[in-house]
Design a protein around this motif. Structure first.
Motif, PDB file in Angstrom:
ATOM      1  N   PRO A   1       0.794  -1.218   0.000  1.00  0.00           N
ATOM      2  CA  PRO A   1       0.000   0.000   0.000  1.00  0.00           C
ATOM      3  C   PRO A   1       0.826   1.267   0.000  1.00  0.00           C
ATOM      4  O   PRO A   1       0.434   2.266  -0.581  1.00  0.00           O
ATOM      5  N   GLY A   2       1.970   1.286   0.652  1.00  0.00           N
ATOM      6  CA  GLY A   2       2.792   2.490   0.667  1.00  0.00           C
ATOM      7  C   GLY A   2       3.248   2.902  -0.709  1.00  0.00           C
ATOM      8  O   GLY A   2       3.467   4.072  -0.980  1.00  0.00           O
ATOM      9  N   ARG A   3       3.413   1.960  -1.605  1.00  0.00           N
ATOM     10  CA  ARG A   3       3.902   2.274  -2.938  1.00  0.00           C
ATOM     11  C   ARG A   3       2.858   2.980  -3.775  1.00  0.00           C
ATOM     12  O   ARG A   3       3.170   3.804  -4.624  1.00  0.00           O
ATOM     13  N   ALA A   4       1.610   2.667  -3.554  1.00  0.00           N
ATOM     14  CA  ALA A   4       0.571   3.200  -4.427  1.00  0.00           C
ATOM     15  C   ALA A   4       0.165   4.608  -4.072  1.00  0.00           C
ATOM     16  O   ALA A   4      -0.514   5.263  -4.839  1.00  0.00           O
ATOM     17  N   HIS A   5       0.551   5.103  -2.926  1.00  0.00           N
ATOM     18  CA  HIS A   5       0.125   6.425  -2.514  1.00  0.00           C
ATOM     19  C   HIS A   5       1.025   7.501  -3.086  1.00  0.00           C
ATOM     20  O   HIS A   5       2.221   7.336  -3.197  1.00  0.00           O
ATOM     21  N   ALA A   6       0.444   8.619  -3.406  1.00  0.00           N
ATOM     22  CA  ALA A   6       1.222   9.796  -3.764  1.00  0.00           C
ATOM     23  C   ALA A   6       1.256  10.704  -2.552  1.00  0.00           C
ATOM     24  O   ALA A   6       0.439  11.585  -2.380  1.00  0.00           O
ATOM     25  N   GLY A   7       2.183  10.471  -1.673  1.00  0.00           N
ATOM     26  CA  GLY A   7       2.293  11.261  -0.467  1.00  0.00           C
ATOM     27  C   GLY A   7       1.371  10.827   0.641  1.00  0.00           C
ATOM     28  O   GLY A   7       1.262  11.500   1.662  1.00  0.00           O
ATOM     29  N   ALA A   8       0.680   9.719   0.468  1.00  0.00           N
ATOM     30  CA  ALA A   8      -0.235   9.250   1.488  1.00  0.00           C
ATOM     31  C   ALA A   8       0.515   8.502   2.570  1.00  0.00           C
ATOM     32  O   ALA A   8       1.576   7.952   2.352  1.00  0.00           O
ATOM     33  N   PRO A   9      -0.022   8.427   3.785  1.00  0.00           N
ATOM     34  CA  PRO A   9       0.655   7.695   4.856  1.00  0.00           C
ATOM     35  C   PRO A   9       0.738   6.223   4.539  1.00  0.00           C
ATOM     36  O   PRO A   9      -0.136   5.655   3.898  1.00  0.00           O
ATOM     37  N   GLN A  10       1.795   5.603   5.011  1.00  0.00           N
ATOM     38  CA  GLN A  10       1.911   4.165   4.854  1.00  0.00           C
ATOM     39  C   GLN A  10       0.854   3.477   5.706  1.00  0.00           C
ATOM     40  O   GLN A  10       0.524   3.916   6.803  1.00  0.00           O
ATOM     41  N   GLY A  11       0.336   2.383   5.192  1.00  0.00           N
ATOM     42  CA  GLY A  11      -0.636   1.616   5.944  1.00  0.00           C
ATOM     43  C   GLY A  11       0.021   0.844   7.067  1.00  0.00           C
ATOM     44  O   GLY A  11       1.214   0.909   7.287  1.00  0.00           O
ATOM     45  N   ALA A  12      -0.773   0.084   7.785  1.00  0.00           N
ATOM     46  CA  ALA A  12      -0.276  -0.650   8.932  1.00  0.00           C
ATOM     47  C   ALA A  12       0.084  -2.082   8.590  1.00  0.00           C
ATOM     48  O   ALA A  12       0.170  -2.924   9.467  1.00  0.00           O
ATOM     49  N   VAL A  13       0.285  -2.377   7.300  1.00  0.00           N
ATOM     50  CA  VAL A  13       0.595  -3.746   6.926  1.00  0.00           C
ATOM     51  C   VAL A  13       2.056  -4.093   7.159  1.00  0.00           C
ATOM     52  O   VAL A  13       2.480  -5.213   6.958  1.00  0.00           O
ATOM     53  N   GLY A  14       2.855  -3.134   7.590  1.00  0.00           N
ATOM     54  CA  GLY A  14       4.248  -3.431   7.895  1.00  0.00           C
ATOM     55  C   GLY A  14       5.169  -3.065   6.763  1.00  0.00           C
ATOM     56  O   GLY A  14       4.764  -2.566   5.722  1.00  0.00           O
ATOM     57  N   ASN A  15       6.431  -3.315   6.977  1.00  0.00           N
ATOM     58  CA  ASN A  15       7.442  -2.971   5.995  1.00  0.00           C
ATOM     59  C   ASN A  15       7.468  -4.017   4.897  1.00  0.00           C
ATOM     60  O   ASN A  15       7.769  -5.182   5.159  1.00  0.00           O
ATOM     61  N   PRO A  16       7.151  -3.662   3.639  1.00  0.00           N
ATOM     62  CA  PRO A  16       7.086  -4.683   2.592  1.00  0.00           C
ATOM     63  C   PRO A  16       8.420  -5.332   2.308  1.00  0.00           C
ATOM     64  O   PRO A  16       8.477  -6.476   1.873  1.00  0.00           O
TER      65      PRO A  16
ATOM     66  N   VAL B   1      -3.824  14.335  -3.604  1.00  0.00           N
ATOM     67  CA  VAL B   1      -2.421  14.602  -3.915  1.00  0.00           C
ATOM     68  C   VAL B   1      -2.079  13.846  -5.187  1.00  0.00           C
ATOM     69  O   VAL B   1      -2.596  12.760  -5.452  1.00  0.00           O
ATOM     70  N   LEU B   2      -1.192  14.441  -5.989  1.00  0.00           N
ATOM     71  CA  LEU B   2      -0.895  13.880  -7.303  1.00  0.00           C
ATOM     72  C   LEU B   2       0.594  13.991  -7.589  1.00  0.00           C
ATOM     73  O   LEU B   2       1.205  15.041  -7.370  1.00  0.00           O
ATOM     74  N   ASP B   3       1.184  12.906  -8.075  1.00  0.00           N
ATOM     75  CA  ASP B   3       2.517  12.895  -8.678  1.00  0.00           C
ATOM     76  C   ASP B   3       2.344  12.422 -10.120  1.00  0.00           C
ATOM     77  O   ASP B   3       1.788  11.340 -10.353  1.00  0.00           O
ATOM     78  N   ALA B   4       2.843  13.204 -11.071  1.00  0.00           N
ATOM     79  CA  ALA B   4       2.766  12.817 -12.481  1.00  0.00           C
ATOM     80  C   ALA B   4       4.087  13.190 -13.141  1.00  0.00           C
ATOM     81  O   ALA B   4       4.393  14.379 -13.283  1.00  0.00           O
ATOM     82  N   PHE B   5       4.868  12.173 -13.538  1.00  0.00           N
ATOM     83  CA  PHE B   5       6.189  12.407 -14.108  1.00  0.00           C
ATOM     84  C   PHE B   5       6.365  11.546 -15.352  1.00  0.00           C
ATOM     85  O   PHE B   5       5.929  10.390 -15.400  1.00  0.00           O
TER      86      PHE B   5
ATOM     87  N   TYR C   1       5.356   7.739 -14.500  1.00  0.00           N
ATOM     88  CA  TYR C   1       4.316   7.206 -13.626  1.00  0.00           C
ATOM     89  C   TYR C   1       3.332   8.312 -13.258  1.00  0.00           C
ATOM     90  O   TYR C   1       3.631   9.513 -13.321  1.00  0.00           O
ATOM     91  N   VAL C   2       2.142   7.889 -12.869  1.00  0.00           N
ATOM     92  CA  VAL C   2       1.130   8.761 -12.294  1.00  0.00           C
ATOM     93  C   VAL C   2       0.675   8.116 -10.994  1.00  0.00           C
ATOM     94  O   VAL C   2       0.267   6.939 -10.983  1.00  0.00           O
ATOM     95  N   ALA C   3       0.755   8.848  -9.892  1.00  0.00           N
ATOM     96  CA  ALA C   3       0.345   8.341  -8.578  1.00  0.00           C
ATOM     97  C   ALA C   3      -0.641   9.314  -7.973  1.00  0.00           C
ATOM     98  O   ALA C   3      -0.357  10.513  -7.839  1.00  0.00           O
ATOM     99  N   LEU C   4      -1.809   8.811  -7.614  1.00  0.00           N
ATOM    100  CA  LEU C   4      -2.890   9.642  -7.093  1.00  0.00           C
ATOM    101  C   LEU C   4      -3.260   9.177  -5.696  1.00  0.00           C
ATOM    102  O   LEU C   4      -3.487   7.988  -5.463  1.00  0.00           O
ATOM    103  N   GLY C   5      -3.306  10.102  -4.753  1.00  0.00           N
ATOM    104  CA  GLY C   5      -3.758   9.800  -3.405  1.00  0.00           C
ATOM    105  C   GLY C   5      -5.000  10.598  -3.082  1.00  0.00           C
ATOM    106  O   GLY C   5      -5.060  11.812  -3.327  1.00  0.00           O
TER     107      GLY C   5
END
Length: 461
Positions: A23-38, A289-293, A316-320
């Motif tokens: 989940p942390g990878r898919a966020h554009a500046g979003a907080p990491q989830g509680a699933v732990g360190n991938p 929040v948006l990252d588009a590069f 990539y385009v990442a949308l949070g």
């Protein structure tokens, strides 16, 4: 030699599946989830209230005990009758900092805050212990540990200095029933020292950094894959608002393998990789929040006389999206290339979707799903690059194609401030027709799927 190549061929796919839908990878500046360190594959729960340390810092800690089931301990194809086993997984984590870590980035503001330094330090560890009477299974029990450090000195001022470091000891069972010595336990360290210059009040900034990455396998049989990466990473940014900017990024990485120089020994090729990206990063309103590069990548493998090199589009385009304070959703689509331990390089094209929600009764749900098409280029040519492989199936032009699918779901219920119970399900699948035949007559298929199911109890602070 054939045994080492066999393990390495499937390893690169297994490692990728850990990261595809985190989940942390898919966020554009979003907080990491509680699933732990991938990277460590160790689940954890959301932090508790914590304890104040000094004026601004907060300490968090926790420990969990899980029991679970692994549907494919050695990540074998279905035709090989995969080994199944139950396991126990004790884990623990600690963190301290005056800023949060969001998607691996220190959440330090672009403007001066009066602090001399912002920082985050976290450690997570766990040990999957297989409960089986078969020696080849219980010997596959692996210990993982990860350490993450982020520090920014003089944050938001005209001149800032940042230090990043991620150190992992990663334990992985092999893809077939083998003794303890046949594994690909490894140590991975990625460090960066960077300097940020903000003239003219901080609207314009220049970030220049040095990157160093080290990968070392504990098993001496895999010494051919030990490598060192040195590089330059830059970002030129023009800030429209505090968290909105246009940016241009340029990275150069030189990958050096400690072994070997002779042809025909299954060597890995040193490479020079350039990446240029330009785009937008920031907030769109209060909830998006948006990252588009977009840009180009160049990967040069000078020692490989037959090639191939990489010269193509990346981006990539990442949308949070944060519809409420208790809900977050992330989407990422993109194409990238990286140096490969199996062949010259690989490209990934695809996307991931993640979501997190905290219910009114203090139950938390985190989930991530990803699908990526992976293409390995420059596989070792049988009889020329290696004598241990005689042929491939579904590898025209010495190119391997895989579809990687990953799913992670974690549900946790808080019992007061300090106790949590929950469950987790993780699925990883590599859909490919690729097969390799070795000089000893053994044929290995690349296709496999693996499910991990667990329930756990945790105490957190």
């Amino acid at each position: 030699m054939a045994l080492r190549l066999l393990v390495l061929a499937v390893m690169v796919s297994m490692v990728a599946l850990v990261m595809v839908a985190a989940p942390g990878r898919a966020h554009a500046g979003a907080p990491q989830g509680a699933v732990g360190n991938p990277a460590t594959q160790v689940p954890r729960v959301a932090d508790g209230p914590g304890r104040k340390v000094g004026k601004n810092s907060t300490f968090h800690g926790g420990a969990a005990l899980a029991i679970g089931f692994d549907s494919n301990v050695f990540s074998e194809s279905r035709a090989s009758s995969p080994v199944r086993a139950a396991y126990g997984l004790p884990s623990a984590w600690l963190s301290i900092g005056n800023r949060q870590l969001r998607a691996g980035v220190l959440d330090t503001p672009p403007k001066a805050s009066g602090r001399k330094a912002d920082y985050y330090l976290g450690v997570i560890t766990g040990w999957r212990l297989y409960m089986s009477g078969q020696p080849t299974v219980w010997q596959a029990s692996k210990f993982n540990i990860g350490l993450n450090l982020r520090t920014m000195f003089a944050p938001g001022r005209h001149f800032s200095v940042g230090i990043q470091n991620d150190l992992y000891r990663l334990g992985e069972p092999t893809n077939f029933q083998a003794a303890r010595e046949f594994n690909f336990n490894r140590i991975s360290n990625s460090a960066k020292l960077h300097f940020i210059l903000r003239p003219s009040g901080g609207r314009f900034s220049l970030d220049v950094g040095y990157r160093n990455q080290l990968l070392v396998f504990e098993n001496g049989d895999f010494f051919r894959s030990n490598r060192l990466v040195n590089g330059l990473e830059t970002e030129t940014k023009y800030r429209l608002r505090d968290r909105t900017a246009f940016a241009i990024r340029y990275d150069y990485h030189y990958t050096y393998y400690f072994c070997c120089t002779d042809l025909g020994v299954g060597r890995n090729e040193d490479s020079h990789a350039h990446r240029v990206l330009g785009g937008f990063s920031g907030q769109l309103g209060d909830k998006v929040v948006l990252d588009a590069f977009a840009g180009a990548g160049f990967g040069l493998y000078k020692q490989d006389r037959s090639g191939p090199d990489f010269d193509s589009f990346i981006g990539y385009v990442a949308l949070g999206w944060f519809p409420s304070s208790k809900t977050q959703i992330g989407l990422r689509l993109g194409r990238e290339f990286n140096d490969s331990l199996w062949g010259n390089y690989y490209t990934d094209i695809g996307g991931s979707l993640s979501a997190g929600h905290v219910f009114k009764w203090n139950m938390r749900l985190d989930a991530g799903f990803g699908v990526y098409g992976r293409r390995y280029a420059g596989l070792p040519i049988p009889g020329e690059d290696t004598q241990d492989i005689t042929s491939y199936v579904a590898a025209d032009g010495f190119v391997r194609r895989d579809t990687l699918i990953s799913l992670n779901v974690q549900l946790e219920q808080a019992l007061g401030k300090y106790f949590v119970v929950g469950g987790r399900y993780a699925l990883g699948a590599d859909l490919t027709d690729f097969q390799v035949t070795y000089s000893n007559g053994f044929t290995q298929a690349g296709r496999f799927n693996r499910s991990l199911l667990m329930v756990f109890g945790a105490v957190r602070y």
